[in-house]
Design an enzyme around this catalytic site. Structure first.
Site, PDB file in Angstrom:
ATOM      1  N   CYS A   7      -0.480 -23.007 -19.424  1.00 56.18           N
ATOM      2  CA  CYS A   7       0.398 -22.498 -18.366  1.00 56.18           C
ATOM      3  C   CYS A   7       0.633 -23.534 -17.281  1.00 56.18           C
ATOM      4  CB  CYS A   7      -0.233 -21.236 -17.772  1.00 56.18           C
ATOM      5  SG  CYS A   7       0.766 -20.462 -16.486  1.00 56.18           S
ATOM      6  N   CYS A   9       6.522 -19.943 -16.427  1.00 56.75           N
ATOM      7  CA  CYS A   9       5.987 -19.823 -15.064  1.00 56.75           C
ATOM      8  C   CYS A   9       5.513 -21.155 -14.495  1.00 56.75           C
ATOM      9  CB  CYS A   9       4.819 -18.842 -15.049  1.00 56.75           C
ATOM     10  SG  CYS A   9       5.274 -17.173 -15.532  1.00 56.75           S
ATOM     11  N   GLU A  21       8.168 -18.704  -7.753  1.00 58.02           N
ATOM     12  CA  GLU A  21       9.309 -18.438  -8.617  1.00 58.02           C
ATOM     13  C   GLU A  21       9.446 -16.950  -8.928  1.00 58.02           C
ATOM     14  OE1 GLU A  21       8.534 -22.639 -11.009  1.00 58.02           O
ATOM     15  OE2 GLU A  21       8.472 -20.732 -12.074  1.00 58.02           O
ATOM     16  N   CYS A  45      -5.480 -21.344 -17.195  1.00 60.22           N
ATOM     17  CA  CYS A  45      -5.122 -21.164 -18.602  1.00 60.22           C
ATOM     18  C   CYS A  45      -4.461 -22.447 -19.097  1.00 60.22           C
ATOM     19  CB  CYS A  45      -4.184 -19.966 -18.768  1.00 60.22           C
ATOM     20  SG  CYS A  45      -4.943 -18.401 -18.274  1.00 60.22           S
ATOM     21  N   CYS A  98      -2.256 -20.953  -9.269  1.00 60.10           N
ATOM     22  CA  CYS A  98      -3.208 -20.068  -9.925  1.00 60.10           C
ATOM     23  C   CYS A  98      -4.536 -20.794 -10.083  1.00 60.10           C
ATOM     24  CB  CYS A  98      -2.681 -19.629 -11.286  1.00 60.10           C
ATOM     25  SG  CYS A  98      -3.743 -18.428 -12.129  1.00 60.10           S
ATOM     26  N   CYS A 114      10.691 -10.563 -13.179  1.00 63.36           N
ATOM     27  CA  CYS A 114       9.320 -11.058 -13.311  1.00 63.36           C
ATOM     28  C   CYS A 114       8.937 -11.735 -11.999  1.00 63.36           C
ATOM     29  CB  CYS A 114       9.234 -12.039 -14.474  1.00 63.36           C
ATOM     30  SG  CYS A 114       7.589 -12.725 -14.756  1.00 63.36           S
TER      31      CYS A 114
END
Length: 368
Positions: free
Chosen positions: A131, A355, A96, A128, A124, A117
């Site tokens: 997220c 995100c 994205e 976290c 990932c 951004c």
């Protein structure tokens, strides 16, 4: 996992590298400069649009290189004119890119200050807890070409909307590496992309308007401090004590605040730029007054600006944002401590702009 494209992309190649790429086929060195002009100034979508190149070179490029390593699969526009692009790579990986507009008084939304951004990884690995990027895990790093292409796609879209804009102008004001993935876990490709963005032969974008965000990879922060390009650093802090930070950021177990803060300070000392501390405010997790006071102490020691981000809800996660009174009380403590800070206004809520959300939704639809 290292992704190997079927053809190399020209994005990210320096002038010398492009000359070396063309040389075995017998094309003269001056053609590299012409090609770079088409890539980054005119931002054409195909080799055939490079009208001052000979037909033989255009045909050779078509056979031996690709123009863009990814394509725009979907564009979603929010009511606040935040815009999210979903990009698809050659291997069908999804990432994205978000274009955030900040309206200026007396200026139309299309002409407002714009921040792009960008993502650095597919997924990932750092997990976290708040997220969406890491919910499906990490798949691979983006190549430097895939990172650069995100800027080109946005620039083309903006250019189509405003035909009066000069070809060579860049239609955004700030760049943040805060999209999907941990930028410093893909260090070489991210830094090479920044070099291309900043270079006179590239997008010629001012380094001081580029911000790299990290969850706290201490060795890479020290390495980043030695880079000569004067970009900014943002630390995704999100917890002002080890106890709170470890609840939502597993990376803190490996690099606790006692190691992280000095590394960030070292970057600031070498680059001479104000740091930004990102602090996503989550109800009953890190929104206590004790956390606000601890955050103020850290910001004061680093001479940092604090960006308070009320949590943007993610489907499938239990967290929620504090109410407005709690947000204001948290901000008041920073204000009384004379800490430079902002409370970010929510952007793109109606298109799930946090995100990784759009990517997850699309992958679920594909599986269904």
């Amino acid at each position: 996992m290292r992704f190997q494209p079927s053809k190399p992309s020209l994005y990210g190649m320096s002038p010398d590298q492009l000359v070396a790429f063309l040389k075995p086929a017998g094309f003269p060195a001056f053609r590299a400069k012409q090609i770079l002009d088409w890539l980054y100034r005119k931002r054409v979508a195909s080799f055939k649009e490079m009208t001052n190149l000979p037909t033989a070179l255009i045909e050779w490029l078509d056979l031996n290189a690709c123009m863009s390593p990814n394509s725009v699969l979907l564009v979603k526009k929010a009511s606040d004119v935040t815009e999210k692009l979903l990009l698809e790579g050659e291997d069908k990986s999804l990432v994205e890119t978000v274009l955030i507009r900040y309206p200026q008084r007396g200026v139309g939304s299309e002409s407002s200050r714009k921040t792009i951004c960008v993502s650095s990884q597919v997924g990932c690995a750092y997990g976290c807890k708040f997220c969406a990027s890491g919910l499906a895990g990490w798949k691979r790093d983006l190549t430097d070409a895939e990172i650069i292409a995100q800027f080109i796609h946005v620039a083309r879209i903006e250019q189509e909307r405003d035909a009066s804009r000069p070809d060579q102008s860049v239609p955004f004001d700030n760049i943040v590496f805060m999209g999907m993935g941990e930028p410093l876990a893909n260090y070489d490709n991210v830094v090479n992309a920044i070099r291309t963005l900043n270079a006179e032969w590239g997008l010629h974008f001012g380094a001081r308007r580029i911000t790299v965000s990290t969850s706290g990879l201490v060795p890479q922060i020290h390495k980043l401090a030695d880079e000569p390009i004067q970009f900014r650093l943002a630390l995704s802090l999100h917890g002002a004590t080890n106890e709170v930070r470890q609840k939502i950021m597993p990376i803190n177990k490996r690099y606790p605040l006692e190691e992280l803060i000095p590394a960030v300070q070292a970057f600031s000392d070498k680059h001479g730029r104000m740091l930004t501390l990102e602090f996503i405010l989550i109800d009953s997790v890190n929104d206590s007054f004790e956390q606000a006071h601890k955050l103020a102490q850290i910001a004061q020691s680093l001479h940092a600006h604090v960006n308070i981000i009320p949590y943007n809800r993610v489907e499938g996660l239990p967290w929620k944002r504090p109410n407005i009174n709690r947000q204001m009380a948290f901000s008041k403590i920073l204000k009384e401590a004379r800490i430079s800070h902002t409370v970010r206004k929510e952007k793109g809520h109606d298109i799930d702009a946090a995100c990784g959300q759009l990517r997850l939704q699309t992958e679920k639809q594909r599986q269904a």
